[in-house]
Structures are given as structure tokens and as C-alpha cells.
Design a protein around this motif. Structure first.
Motif, short mmCIF file in Angstrom:
data_model
loop_
_atom_site.label_atom_id
_atom_site.label_comp_id
_atom_site.label_asym_id
_atom_site.label_seq_id
_atom_site.Cartn_x
_atom_site.Cartn_y
_atom_site.Cartn_z
N GLY A 1 0.69 -1.17 -0.15
CA GLY A 1 0.54 0.31 -0.32
C GLY A 1 0.55 1.21 0.08
O GLY A 1 1.98 1.06 -0.17
N SER A 2 0.43 2.49 0.54
CA SER A 2 1.04 3.66 0.08
C SER A 2 0.36 4.83 1.24
O SER A 2 -0.67 3.96 1.70
CB SER A 2 1.05 4.46 -1.11
OG SER A 2 -0.45 4.69 -1.39
N SER A 3 0.38 5.11 1.52
CA SER A 3 0.60 7.23 2.71
C SER A 3 1.01 8.02 3.49
O SER A 3 2.49 8.20 2.12
CB SER A 3 0.56 6.00 4.12
OG SER A 3 0.50 6.80 5.35
N THR A 4 0.03 9.12 3.09
CA THR A 4 0.71 9.84 3.38
C THR A 4 1.61 10.00 5.38
O THR A 4 1.14 9.50 5.48
CB THR A 4 -0.30 11.62 3.08
OG1 THR A 4 -0.82 10.98 4.54
CG2 THR A 4 -0.74 11.67 2.25
N VAL A 5 2.23 11.06 5.36
CA VAL A 5 2.96 11.15 6.44
C VAL A 5 2.89 12.06 6.89
O VAL A 5 3.42 13.24 5.91
CB VAL A 5 3.72 10.24 6.93
CG1 VAL A 5 5.17 10.48 5.74
CG2 VAL A 5 4.54 10.21 7.79
N CYS A 6 2.93 12.97 8.19
CA CYS A 6 3.23 14.01 8.60
C CYS A 6 3.87 13.68 10.45
O CYS A 6 3.30 13.00 11.26
CB CYS A 6 1.94 14.84 8.59
SG CYS A 6 2.96 16.56 9.51
N ASN B 1 6.99 16.29 5.96
CA ASN B 1 5.73 16.38 5.22
C ASN B 1 6.10 15.16 3.95
O ASN B 1 6.63 15.93 3.65
CB ASN B 1 4.64 17.30 5.00
CG ASN B 1 2.88 16.71 5.33
OD1 ASN B 1 2.41 16.63 6.04
ND2 ASN B 1 3.35 17.45 4.07
N VAL B 2 5.20 14.31 3.82
CA VAL B 2 4.61 13.53 2.83
C VAL B 2 2.74 13.91 2.06
O VAL B 2 2.51 13.25 2.83
CB VAL B 2 5.29 12.02 2.06
CG1 VAL B 2 4.68 12.11 1.10
CG2 VAL B 2 6.62 12.32 2.34
N GLY B 3 2.83 14.38 1.52
CA GLY B 3 1.38 14.66 0.34
C GLY B 3 0.39 15.32 1.36
O GLY B 3 1.03 16.56 1.93
N ALA C 1 3.58 22.27 3.66
CA ALA C 1 3.02 22.38 2.49
C ALA C 1 2.39 21.49 2.02
O ALA C 1 3.08 19.97 2.43
CB ALA C 1 4.54 22.90 1.51
N ILE C 2 1.62 21.79 0.95
CA ILE C 2 0.60 20.74 0.84
C ILE C 2 1.26 19.93 -0.20
O ILE C 2 1.45 21.01 -1.49
CB ILE C 2 -1.16 20.57 0.01
CG1 ILE C 2 -1.32 21.16 1.58
CG2 ILE C 2 -1.82 19.53 -0.49
CD1 ILE C 2 -2.70 21.60 1.13
N GLN C 3 1.70 18.29 -0.83
CA GLN C 3 2.37 18.05 -1.79
C GLN C 3 1.18 17.19 -2.75
O GLN C 3 0.54 16.35 -2.13
CB GLN C 3 3.19 17.11 -1.52
CG GLN C 3 4.70 17.87 -0.33
CD GLN C 3 5.56 16.73 -0.44
OE1 GLN C 3 5.65 15.83 -0.09
NE2 GLN C 3 6.69 16.87 -1.29
N ARG C 4 0.46 17.59 -3.82
CA ARG C 4 -0.58 17.18 -4.26
C ARG C 4 0.09 17.51 -6.27
O ARG C 4 0.15 18.50 -6.65
CB ARG C 4 -1.57 17.97 -3.96
CG ARG C 4 -2.61 17.75 -4.72
CD ARG C 4 -3.97 18.39 -4.53
NE ARG C 4 -3.86 18.27 -3.31
CZ ARG C 4 -4.89 19.08 -2.24
NH1 ARG C 4 -5.01 20.33 -2.99
NH2 ARG C 4 -5.28 18.61 -1.30
N ARG C 5 -0.08 16.46 -6.68
CA ARG C 5 -0.27 16.45 -8.45
C ARG C 5 -1.32 16.94 -8.46
O ARG C 5 -1.48 17.13 -10.23
CB ARG C 5 -0.16 15.21 -9.08
CG ARG C 5 1.75 14.42 -8.24
CD ARG C 5 2.31 13.78 -8.87
NE ARG C 5 3.40 13.15 -8.25
CZ ARG C 5 3.89 12.10 -7.37
NH1 ARG C 5 2.76 12.07 -6.66
NH2 ARG C 5 4.90 11.85 -7.20
N GLY C 6 -2.36 16.74 -8.27
CA GLY C 6 -3.57 17.02 -8.96
C GLY C 6 -5.20 17.48 -7.64
O GLY C 6 -4.56 17.18 -6.10
N ARG D 1 2.30 9.91 -1.83
CA ARG D 1 2.27 9.09 -0.93
C ARG D 1 3.81 8.30 -1.27
O ARG D 1 4.20 7.68 -1.47
CB ARG D 1 1.07 7.92 -1.52
CG ARG D 1 -0.22 8.98 -1.33
CD ARG D 1 -2.07 8.00 -0.99
NE ARG D 1 -2.78 9.09 -1.23
CZ ARG D 1 -3.02 9.09 0.24
NH1 ARG D 1 -3.29 9.10 0.83
NH2 ARG D 1 -4.62 10.26 -0.39
N LEU D 2 4.20 7.74 -0.05
CA LEU D 2 5.19 6.63 1.03
C LEU D 2 4.37 5.25 -0.08
O LEU D 2 3.45 5.11 0.56
CB LEU D 2 5.77 6.83 2.43
CG LEU D 2 6.09 8.31 2.31
CD1 LEU D 2 7.23 7.98 3.41
CD2 LEU D 2 7.67 8.41 1.23
#
Length: 265
Positions: free
Chosen positions: A107-112, A125-127, A144-149, A155-156
Motif C-alpha cells: 500500500g501507500s500513505s501520506t505522513v506528517c 511531510n509527504v502528501g 506545504a501540501i504535496q499534490r499532483r492533482g 504518498r510513500l
């Protein structure tokens, strides 16, 4: 001592972390998107390490709660190892690298992750999970928000399609007695604007309320907004900026950690 997610329906707690000058007293509230679903379907996870002064959240993608939970568990071990071997200093990038490399779930996940060191908050932060800092009930800054769309965030993960820890963004912010740190998953920040958190902090003064009370108030507002189909939430604003005709909240798991910065006893 560290708190590992125990997957109960509502999680709250208070934790103290002291560095000799300032301490961060933290409270947690977790609200699942649907209480009728099994716990295995929940995607958010979090940790609090009181002695090390570190807190973190993660949000698994596409029912990847197992990945988020293992990532947070591994983060606890990594933070404790950093703290013990580096003389009480936690390098969050190294801790994240260690946690990521030891997470084997699919799977994958954001993280802070956030840690209090001296008179500074360090964050990584990631995501689109993240943190905000408030002073005298007023917004100061956020990660900061990391977003492609609109709905496609960094996501890690352990597949070739996922992001790696080297994409993580870091922040270092000076804090003082009375500041408030709010850490959350996108279930919070997609549904609650900074001004709304300001309003809660003004109505519920930190000197009179515990951090878990404030975390619950903020989480309950996020839950309310997520089900409102008529308001302009941060997620709706992002959709409209991208050209989509969308109004209302976004139903999701909600995790909120409130850290109150105080003088150490």
C-alpha cells in the motif's frame, strides 16, 4: 513512553514531552468515516512519543490502512532510536527513512511528523496530511501540501509507482509558550479552514481546556463539515480552482492531534 494506535472507535489521550525549556502537551481525537465498517477498513493511523516530544499521523490510500499503521509503528521505533543515540535530538528525515525502509505492508500513505526541539517545532511531510501553528488563536503557518492533482497527493509506498522519503518537505518554526500545534490528516484539512480553527481556539481558550478537548472540538467540526453538501470547504475550493463544479465536504477518516506549547515545569 509511546502511544501506538489501538484502533478503538474514538481515541483520546494526553501526553507530556519536555525538553527542559518548553514542553508539548498533546491530545488526540480520531473519528472514522463510518462507525459501521470494520476497523480493518480504517485508513488513518497516528503516534505520540511523549519523552521524545514527537507526534505523527498517516493516511493510507485506497484502503491501505495496514501500511499506514505499520509506518506509524515503525516511526515510533525510529524516533526512539534517534533520540537515544543522538543525545536527545531527533532527525526527522533519518527517522522517516528508517521507518519507511522497515515498513513491509503493501500500500501507500501520506505522513506528517512533528517534534519539539528546544524552542522550535520541526516538521516533515509527504502528501496532504500536515500541521498548522497558531499563536494567540491566530493562524501563523502550515506545512506545504504535496499534490499532483485535486485528489492525487504524494504518498510513500513500496511499489515503483509510489513516492520515496527523499521527496519529503521539512519545516522549522520558532514557537513560544502558549502556541498551539494542530496536526491532522486530510480528513481535517480538506474540511476545516484555518479561520475555523481560529474560531474554536477563541471560543475554547487553551488555558481553560485540555488538548484532547480541543482536538475533539476540531475533529467534530471536520466531521460536520464533511457531511455538509452546501458549504465551500478547502477541498471544494481546490476542486473549483481546478475547474470542477464541486461544493461541500469530503467524507473521510479524521485524525486530529493538538499540541499545546507550554513552559516546562
Amino acid at each position: 513512553m509511546a502511544y501506538i494506535p489501538n484502533f478503538t472507535r474514538i481515541n483520546t489521550g494526553v501526553f507530556d514531552s519536555t525538553d527542559g525549556r518548553l514542553k508539548m502537551v498533546s491530545g488526540v481525537c480520531y473519528l472514522p468515516r463510518n462507525c459501521n465498517l470494520p476497523k480493518s477498513s480504517e485508513q488513518d493511523a497516528y503516534f505520540v512519543c511523549d519523552e521524545e516530544g514527537a507526534i505523527g499521523v498517516a493516511d493510507g490510500a485506497d484502503h491501505a490502512g495496514d501500511y499506514a499503521r505499520e509506518l506509524m509503528t515503525r516511526s515510533v521505533y525510529a524516533v526512539q532510536d534517534e533520540f537515544q543515540t543522538k543525545g536527545g535530538v531527533v532527525n526527522l528525515r533519518k527517522a522517516l527513512n528508517k521507518a519507511f525502509s522497515n515498513t513491509k505492508s503493501k500500500g501507500s500513505s501520506t505522513v506528517c511528523m512533528v517534534t519539539l526541539q528546544g524552542s522550535h517545532i520541526h516538521g516533515i511531510n509527504v502528501g496532504n496530511s500536515g500541521f498548522e501553528i497558531f499563536r494567540d488563536s491566530k493562524f501563523q503557518c502550515r506545512s506545504a501540501i504535496q499534490r499532483r492533482g485535486v485528489d492525487d497527493t504524494f504518498r510513500l509506498g513500496n511499489s515503483s509507482m509510489c513516492d520515496k522519503p527523499n521527496c519529503a518537505q521539512q519545516m522549522r518554526v520558532t514557537v513560544k509558550d502558549g502556541d498551539v500545534v494542530v496536526v491532522g490528516t486530510d480528513g481535517l484539512f480538506d474540511n476545516v479552514a484555518s479561520k475555523e480553527i481560529e474560531d474554536i481556539l477563541e471560543k475554547e481558550p487553551t488555558k481553560d481546556n485540555s488538548p484532547e478537548h480541543l482536538a475533539r472540538k476540531i475533529a467534530e467540526l471536520a466531521l460536520h463539515n464533511s457531511m455538509d453538501k452546501s458549504i465551500l470547504t478547502p477541498f471544494a475550493e481546490a476542486c473549483q480552482e481546478a475547474g470542477y463544479n464541486y461544493v461541500g465536504g469530503k467524507v473521510d477518516d479524521i485524525t486530529v492531534i493538538v499540541g499545546l506549547i507550554q513552559k516546562a515545569d
